[in-house]
Design a protein around this motif. Structure first.
Motif, PDB file in Angstrom:
ATOM      1  N   LYS A   1       0.730  -1.253  -0.148  1.00 16.36           N
ATOM      2  CA  LYS A   1       0.021  -0.084   0.132  1.00 16.36           C
ATOM      3  C   LYS A   1       0.918   1.278   0.009  1.00 16.36           C
ATOM      4  O   LYS A   1       2.016   1.226   0.381  1.00 16.36           O
ATOM      5  CB  LYS A   1      -0.843   0.104   1.126  1.00 16.36           C
ATOM      6  CG  LYS A   1      -1.992  -1.405   1.238  1.00 16.36           C
ATOM      7  CD  LYS A   1      -3.167  -0.848   2.212  1.00 16.36           C
ATOM      8  CE  LYS A   1      -4.083  -1.807   2.251  1.00 16.36           C
ATOM      9  NZ  LYS A   1      -3.760  -3.261   2.995  1.00 16.36           N
ATOM     10  N   ALA A   2       0.241   2.229  -0.414  1.00 19.29           N
ATOM     11  CA  ALA A   2       1.133   3.569  -0.552  1.00 19.29           C
ATOM     12  C   ALA A   2       1.423   3.975   0.997  1.00 19.29           C
ATOM     13  O   ALA A   2       0.870   3.636   2.041  1.00 19.29           O
ATOM     14  CB  ALA A   2       0.204   4.546  -1.007  1.00 19.29           C
ATOM     15  N   GLY A   3       2.900   4.437   0.961  1.00 17.05           N
ATOM     16  CA  GLY A   3       3.229   4.709   2.353  1.00 17.05           C
ATOM     17  C   GLY A   3       4.135   3.661   2.887  1.00 17.05           C
ATOM     18  O   GLY A   3       4.488   3.780   3.953  1.00 17.05           O
ATOM     19  N   GLU A   4       3.888   2.407   2.599  1.00 15.69           N
ATOM     20  CA  GLU A   4       4.865   1.234   3.066  1.00 15.69           C
ATOM     21  C   GLU A   4       6.172   1.083   2.617  1.00 15.69           C
ATOM     22  O   GLU A   4       6.261   1.382   1.219  1.00 15.69           O
ATOM     23  CB  GLU A   4       3.743   0.053   3.034  1.00 15.69           C
ATOM     24  CG  GLU A   4       2.231   0.121   3.726  1.00 15.69           C
ATOM     25  CD  GLU A   4       1.558  -1.007   3.580  1.00 15.69           C
ATOM     26  OE1 GLU A   4       0.596  -1.009   4.124  1.00 15.69           O
ATOM     27  OE2 GLU A   4       1.772  -2.016   2.631  1.00 15.69           O
ATOM     28  N   VAL A   5       6.755   0.211   3.485  1.00 17.27           N
ATOM     29  CA  VAL A   5       8.009  -0.043   2.895  1.00 17.27           C
ATOM     30  C   VAL A   5       7.979  -1.601   3.066  1.00 17.27           C
ATOM     31  O   VAL A   5       7.883  -2.104   4.384  1.00 17.27           O
ATOM     32  CB  VAL A   5       9.318   0.606   3.844  1.00 17.27           C
ATOM     33  CG1 VAL A   5      10.556  -0.174   3.174  1.00 17.27           C
ATOM     34  CG2 VAL A   5       9.190   2.039   3.639  1.00 17.27           C
ATOM     35  N   HIS A   6       8.236  -2.287   2.121  1.00 12.74           N
ATOM     36  CA  HIS A   6       8.409  -3.875   2.127  1.00 12.74           C
ATOM     37  C   HIS A   6       9.781  -4.235   2.018  1.00 12.74           C
ATOM     38  O   HIS A   6      10.351  -3.734   1.126  1.00 12.74           O
ATOM     39  CB  HIS A   6       7.371  -4.431   1.246  1.00 12.74           C
ATOM     40  CG  HIS A   6       5.930  -4.475   1.516  1.00 12.74           C
ATOM     41  ND1 HIS A   6       5.144  -5.320   1.787  1.00 12.74           N
ATOM     42  CD2 HIS A   6       5.169  -3.307   1.902  1.00 12.74           C
ATOM     43  CE1 HIS A   6       4.023  -4.957   2.255  1.00 12.74           C
ATOM     44  NE2 HIS A   6       3.954  -3.852   2.204  1.00 12.74           N
ATOM     45  N   ALA A   7      10.043  -5.285   2.599  1.00 11.52           N
ATOM     46  CA  ALA A   7      11.279  -5.966   2.216  1.00 11.52           C
ATOM     47  C   ALA A   7      11.441  -7.399   1.804  1.00 11.52           C
ATOM     48  O   ALA A   7      10.420  -7.940   2.218  1.00 11.52           O
ATOM     49  CB  ALA A   7      12.576  -5.771   3.509  1.00 11.52           C
ATOM     50  N   ILE A   8      12.042  -7.821   0.834  1.00 13.30           N
ATOM     51  CA  ILE A   8      11.901  -8.991   0.289  1.00 13.30           C
ATOM     52  C   ILE A   8      13.040  -9.688   0.580  1.00 13.30           C
ATOM     53  O   ILE A   8      14.344  -9.061   0.144  1.00 13.30           O
ATOM     54  CB  ILE A   8      11.544  -9.294  -0.905  1.00 13.30           C
ATOM     55  CG1 ILE A   8       9.988  -8.977  -1.217  1.00 13.30           C
ATOM     56  CG2 ILE A   8      11.582 -10.607  -1.737  1.00 13.30           C
ATOM     57  CD1 ILE A   8       9.153  -9.287  -2.399  1.00 13.30           C
ATOM     58  N   MET A   9      13.569 -10.791   1.365  1.00 15.39           N
ATOM     59  CA  MET A   9      14.781 -11.615   1.814  1.00 15.39           C
ATOM     60  C   MET A   9      14.535 -12.716   1.218  1.00 15.39           C
ATOM     61  O   MET A   9      13.759 -13.386   1.027  1.00 15.39           O
ATOM     62  CB  MET A   9      14.882 -11.315   3.091  1.00 15.39           C
ATOM     63  CG  MET A   9      14.899  -9.852   3.745  1.00 15.39           C
ATOM     64  SD  MET A   9      15.493  -9.797   5.327  1.00 15.39           S
ATOM     65  CE  MET A   9      17.162 -10.000   5.346  1.00 15.39           C
ATOM     66  N   GLY A  10      16.054 -13.319   1.123  1.00 12.26           N
ATOM     67  CA  GLY A  10      15.835 -14.644   0.405  1.00 12.26           C
ATOM     68  C   GLY A  10      17.125 -15.057  -0.036  1.00 12.26           C
ATOM     69  O   GLY A  10      18.275 -14.137  -0.251  1.00 12.26           O
TER      70      GLY A  10
ATOM     71  N   ALA B   1      20.939   4.958   1.717  1.00 14.35           N
ATOM     72  CA  ALA B   1      19.760   4.655   2.641  1.00 14.35           C
ATOM     73  C   ALA B   1      19.085   5.928   3.076  1.00 14.35           C
ATOM     74  O   ALA B   1      17.696   6.150   3.005  1.00 14.35           O
ATOM     75  CB  ALA B   1      19.962   3.840   3.997  1.00 14.35           C
ATOM     76  N   ASN B   2      19.687   6.954   3.745  1.00 17.12           N
ATOM     77  CA  ASN B   2      19.264   8.051   3.731  1.00 17.12           C
ATOM     78  C   ASN B   2      18.563   8.926   2.660  1.00 17.12           C
ATOM     79  O   ASN B   2      17.550   9.635   2.953  1.00 17.12           O
ATOM     80  CB  ASN B   2      20.650   9.059   3.913  1.00 17.12           C
ATOM     81  CG  ASN B   2      20.436  10.232   5.201  1.00 17.12           C
ATOM     82  OD1 ASN B   2      19.133  10.125   5.503  1.00 17.12           O
ATOM     83  ND2 ASN B   2      21.435  11.346   5.192  1.00 17.12           N
ATOM     84  N   GLY B   3      19.158   8.866   1.503  1.00 12.49           N
ATOM     85  CA  GLY B   3      18.501   9.094   0.334  1.00 12.49           C
ATOM     86  C   GLY B   3      16.955   8.612   0.215  1.00 12.49           C
ATOM     87  O   GLY B   3      16.155   9.461  -0.009  1.00 12.49           O
ATOM     88  N   VAL B   4      17.068   7.549   0.383  1.00 16.13           N
ATOM     89  CA  VAL B   4      15.773   6.775   0.237  1.00 16.13           C
ATOM     90  C   VAL B   4      14.721   7.287   1.087  1.00 16.13           C
ATOM     91  O   VAL B   4      13.585   7.336   0.995  1.00 16.13           O
ATOM     92  CB  VAL B   4      15.727   5.037   0.071  1.00 16.13           C
ATOM     93  CG1 VAL B   4      14.574   4.614   0.302  1.00 16.13           C
ATOM     94  CG2 VAL B   4      16.716   4.636  -0.887  1.00 16.13           C
ATOM     95  N   ASN B   5      15.376   7.372   2.388  1.00 17.09           N
ATOM     96  CA  ASN B   5      14.447   7.701   3.485  1.00 17.09           C
ATOM     97  C   ASN B   5      13.796   9.007   3.343  1.00 17.09           C
ATOM     98  O   ASN B   5      12.656   9.396   3.569  1.00 17.09           O
ATOM     99  CB  ASN B   5      14.981   7.877   4.981  1.00 17.09           C
ATOM    100  CG  ASN B   5      15.443   6.169   5.255  1.00 17.09           C
ATOM    101  OD1 ASN B   5      14.481   5.346   4.889  1.00 17.09           O
ATOM    102  ND2 ASN B   5      16.344   5.963   5.919  1.00 17.09           N
ATOM    103  N   LYS B   6      14.634  10.007   2.863  1.00 17.37           N
ATOM    104  CA  LYS B   6      14.066  11.326   2.317  1.00 17.37           C
ATOM    105  C   LYS B   6      13.081  11.602   1.269  1.00 17.37           C
ATOM    106  O   LYS B   6      12.195  12.387   1.062  1.00 17.37           O
ATOM    107  CB  LYS B   6      15.382  12.273   1.977  1.00 17.37           C
ATOM    108  CG  LYS B   6      16.225  12.498   3.179  1.00 17.37           C
ATOM    109  CD  LYS B   6      17.486  13.699   2.534  1.00 17.37           C
ATOM    110  CE  LYS B   6      18.580  13.763   3.508  1.00 17.37           C
ATOM    111  NZ  LYS B   6      19.814  14.613   2.699  1.00 17.37           N
ATOM    112  N   LEU B   7      13.060  10.558   0.557  1.00 15.72           N
ATOM    113  CA  LEU B   7      12.221  10.490  -0.541  1.00 15.72           C
ATOM    114  C   LEU B   7      11.048   9.689  -0.301  1.00 15.72           C
ATOM    115  O   LEU B   7       9.864   9.866  -0.920  1.00 15.72           O
ATOM    116  CB  LEU B   7      12.911   9.659  -1.715  1.00 15.72           C
ATOM    117  CG  LEU B   7      14.055  10.442  -2.580  1.00 15.72           C
ATOM    118  CD1 LEU B   7      14.754   9.363  -3.393  1.00 15.72           C
ATOM    119  CD2 LEU B   7      13.676  11.860  -2.954  1.00 15.72           C
ATOM    120  N   LYS B   8      10.918   9.016   0.876  1.00 15.15           N
ATOM    121  CA  LYS B   8       9.735   8.429   1.294  1.00 15.15           C
ATOM    122  C   LYS B   8       8.493   9.541   1.667  1.00 15.15           C
ATOM    123  O   LYS B   8       8.725  10.164   2.121  1.00 15.15           O
ATOM    124  CB  LYS B   8      10.136   7.518   2.595  1.00 15.15           C
ATOM    125  CG  LYS B   8       9.952   6.156   2.302  1.00 15.15           C
ATOM    126  CD  LYS B   8      10.441   5.180   3.578  1.00 15.15           C
ATOM    127  CE  LYS B   8      10.495   5.960   5.031  1.00 15.15           C
ATOM    128  NZ  LYS B   8      10.840   4.922   5.847  1.00 15.15           N
TER     129      LYS B   8
END
Lengths: 245, 482
Positions: free
Chosen positions: A25-34, A185-192
């Motif tokens: 959903k909008a506003g979410e951060v998902h992680a896929i690991m494996g 990571a900082n960049g990604v967080n700023k763009l969230k």
């Protein structure tokens, strides 16, 4: 925003994804690991529309629209962005020229005029500053001779410029030292924001210390075998993947 | 350069067929087909040439008759039937024109279609244009400004009349009539071309530009260009070429001679987009050109070419570095698509001491085309401390085209330093997907990649022409990827 329903995909008749279900959903951060070979990169390539992969069953929906018939560039126009694990070199094409072409192509698809040069320049500067990118970097040939960190930072720079709805970060942490990792990571967080979503694909937990996910999914053998909150990532770090098989 | 790309290109890319494939209905004054002494004499008469010029042509014709068409190039084509070509075609026009009003309106329309409106040229780019259409120059601009500096820039036919001493002294000294089959043919039957003389110490204040185009069906085009830069002078010269689409193959055999006297510099740029033939390989121009320049002491000659047209190209702009410390440069982009064949490169002949040459050649092949680089670097026994750097890069698209490199190096002086680098790459699926993922469609992505690949050469072109060249690259690669 993104719905993946019972997605099966294969390459050269070999099935890699064997029924993936995922909702972001909008506003979410998902992680896929494996673990390696579990289908993580295939999933990102299929969502982005890479033609070598054949979707044999199921569907990918962006804002309730089935993406099946859309070419990669059309998916990009709709707001899907893929940060590549191995960004591609294009000799002789500067970072600036590339991103300018990308932005104007997207604008054209939306029936907009080209962004005037002055505004383009302003935007480029703004985003470069946000990601602590040296101006000189912008006139270099795209990814040519870039260090691992520079390549990844460039991916995030493009993401910042294109302002996608869904950003998929494919192994963005690979090849990065801890300082570069923090910057990215900082960049990604700023763009969230509440209007966009991020899908982080990673092998290791360490990126998730900096980009904190709302949900973590474990991919194994083409299927999501476990989902949970951010604590699942820590558990995986501790126990490895074997206990889930 | 950037600001032109998007909008203009969008329009250009919409046209799939060769966009200059129209035919202007101008009444032409055309000779019957065939070639013999009488035709040579008739051409000479038609131009009111002095006796020595007629003799010179006849000599060349005699030599040509004994020569064989060269077959060593890496190209295959059906040889032109030389007795089935008309060797002279001139638009019927009033002989002297003082202003554009006097130019045939049909002709002006042609120029507009080509995007070389003279008015715009005058106003925007400060370029003096000597337009050669079907072998006779019909409009010459900027003459006055050039006159004030003592620069002569006119059709070569006019130079033969008005500056016979200069023409007689230099014509054929760089490319002798005996040089090769096509040079000999050109010497016998050339109809017109350009002549340029820059006096001692003068820097030509503007780019000199000639637009050639082949207009009349079945006529070969035999242009002759002679550029003389006297001591300490500088000139930048641009030749742009387009030809309308025709079904039969058209022969073009031009000769260009450049002379750079002590401390002079000539920059000669070519943008060539003659009709390459259609997608099935039918039609197209045969372009067999001899271009050579001579450098005296401390002189410099720089060839820059963007070749996107012609069905068959055979062309090696060369520099004879005779004077000590002279410099020769060759920057080339050759693009072939569909069934086009190009065998092109350069010769750098080092004779003087401390002579330097640079060769940057970029070949782009697509479709079923064949693209060859052929270059000779020769260091003479007296050429102490000669230097050469050569770089040949090939870019391939798809799996049915070919790129070939034939470098020849002959060194007769131990102090020479020669470097040769060559690369071959392919536009990869991964590159295209990366661009696609950023919202750039495949056609545009190819244009971007090719322009990046060609950048070192595009940068050598004068600004206005770099834009045009960039467009040409994109047009000529249309439809090259499924």
């Amino acid at each position: 925003m993104l719905q993946v329903k019972n997605l099966h995909a294969s390459i050269n008749d070999k099935e890699i994804l064997k029924g993936i279900n995922l909702e972001i959903k909008a506003g979410e951060v998902h992680a896929i690991m494996g673990p390696n070979g579990s289908g993580k990169s295939t999933l990102s390539a299929v969502i982005a529309g890479k033609e070598e992969y054949e979707v044999t069953e199921g569907s990918v929906l962006l804002n309730n629209e089935d993406l099946e018939d859309f070419a990669p560039e059309e998916r990009a126009h709709k707001g899907i962005f893929l940060s590549f694990q191995y960004p591609i070199e294009i000799p002789g094409v500067t970072v600036t020229n590339f991103i300018k072409t990308a932005i104007n192509s997207t604008r054209k698809a939306k029936g907009l005029e080209d962004l005037p040069a002055k505004e383009m320049l302003k935007l480029i500067r703004e985003k470069a500053d946000l990601l602590e990118i040296d101006r000189k970097f912008l006139s270099r040939s795209l990814n040519e001779g870039f260090s691992g960190g520079e390549k990844k930072r460039n991916e995030i720079f493009q993401m910042a410029m294109l302002e996608p709805k869904l950003a998929i970060l494919d192994e963005t942490d690979s090849g990065l030292d801890i300082d570069a990792l923090k910057v990215v990571a900082n960049g990604v967080n700023k763009l969230k924001s509440k209007d966009n979503a991020v899908l982080v694909i990673t092998h290791y937990q360490r990126l998730l210390d900096y980009i904190v996910p709302d949900f973590v999914h474990v991919l194994h053998n083409g299927k999501i075998v476990k989902s949970g909150g951010k604590e699942l990532a820590l558990e995986l770090e501790e126990k490895g993947y074997d206990w889930l098989k | 350069m950037n600001k032109f790309t998007e909008d203009d290109l969008k329009k250009e890319l919409e046209t799939k067929e060769y966009e200059y494939g129209f035919y202007t209905d101008i009444e032409a004054d055309k000779f019957p087909i065939g070639l013999n002494e009488d035709v040579v004499i008739a051409i000479s008469r038609k131009k009111n040439e002095p006796e020595w010029m007629t003799e010179w042509r006849l000599e060349a014709f005699k030599v040509w008759k004994e020569m064989k068409e060269p077959e060593w190039a890496n190209v295959r084509y059906e040889k032109p039937k030389f007795q089935e070509i008309s060797y002279y075609s001139a638009p019927i026009q009033k002989p002297k024109l003082d202003s554009l009003d006097q130019v045939d309106p049909e002709l002006l329309k042609t120029f507009e279609k080509l995007g070389i409106s003279i008015d715009e040229q005058k106003r925007l780019s400060n370029v003096a244009v000597d337009i050669v259409i079907d072998s006779v120059s019909v409009a010459t601009t900027f003459k006055k400004t050039l006159n004030e500096k003592g620069i002569i820039f006119c059709p070569i036919s006019e130079a033969i009349q008005e500056h016979p001493e200069l023409v007689r002294k230099h014509l054929g000294t760089i490319v002798p009539t005996t040089d090769n089959f096509y040079a000999a043919l050109n010497s016998a039957v050339f109809s017109d071309g350009s002549f340029c003389y820059i006096p001692k110490g003068v820097t030509c204040p503007m780019e000199l530009s000639t637009y050639f185009r082949i207009n009349e069906g079945g006529t070969g085009q035999f242009e002759r260009t002679l550029v003389i830069a006297d001591e300490g002078s500088f000139v930048s010269y641009l030749e742009g070429c387009t030809a309308p689409a025709r079904d039969e193959n058209q022969l073009h055999a031009a000769v260009v001679e450049l002379i750079a006297l002590d401390n002079a510099e000539i920059k000669y740029s070519t943008v060539q987009n003659w009709f390459p033939g259609d997608k099935e390989g039918k039609g197209g121009v045969f372009n067999f050109v001899t271009k050579r320049g001579l450098c005296e002491k401390n002189a410099k000659i720089s060839w820059t070419q963007v070749e996107t047209g012609s069905a068959v190209t055979w062309k090696y702009p060369s520099c004879v570095l005779k004077g000590d410390n002279s410099v020769g440069e060759f920057y080339s982009i050759a693009v072939t698509n569909n069934f086009q064949q190009a065998d092109t490169g350069t010769k750098m002949i080092h004779l003087g001491k401390n002579t330097k040459s640079t060769i940057i050649s970029k070949g782009v092949s697509a479709g079923k085309s064949q693209n060859s680089y052929r270059g000779l670097v020769q260091i003479g026994p007296r050429a102490h401390n000669a230097r050469n750097f050569s770089q040949c890069d090939s870019l391939l698209m798809g799996d049915q085209c070919g790129a070939h490199t034939f470098p020849y190096i002959e060194v007769k002086n131990k102090s020479a330093q020669i470097e040769h680098e060559a690369t071959t790459s392919k536009i990869g699926e991964d590159q295209l997907f990366y661009c696609n993922q950023r919202g750039i469609d495949t056609e545009k992505a190819i244009a971007l990649i090719v322009n990046g690949f060609s950048k070192e050469v595009l940068n050598k072109l004068p600004m206005e022409f770099a834009v045009e060249a960039q467009k040409l690259l994109e047009i000529s690669l249309e439809g090259s990827v499924g």
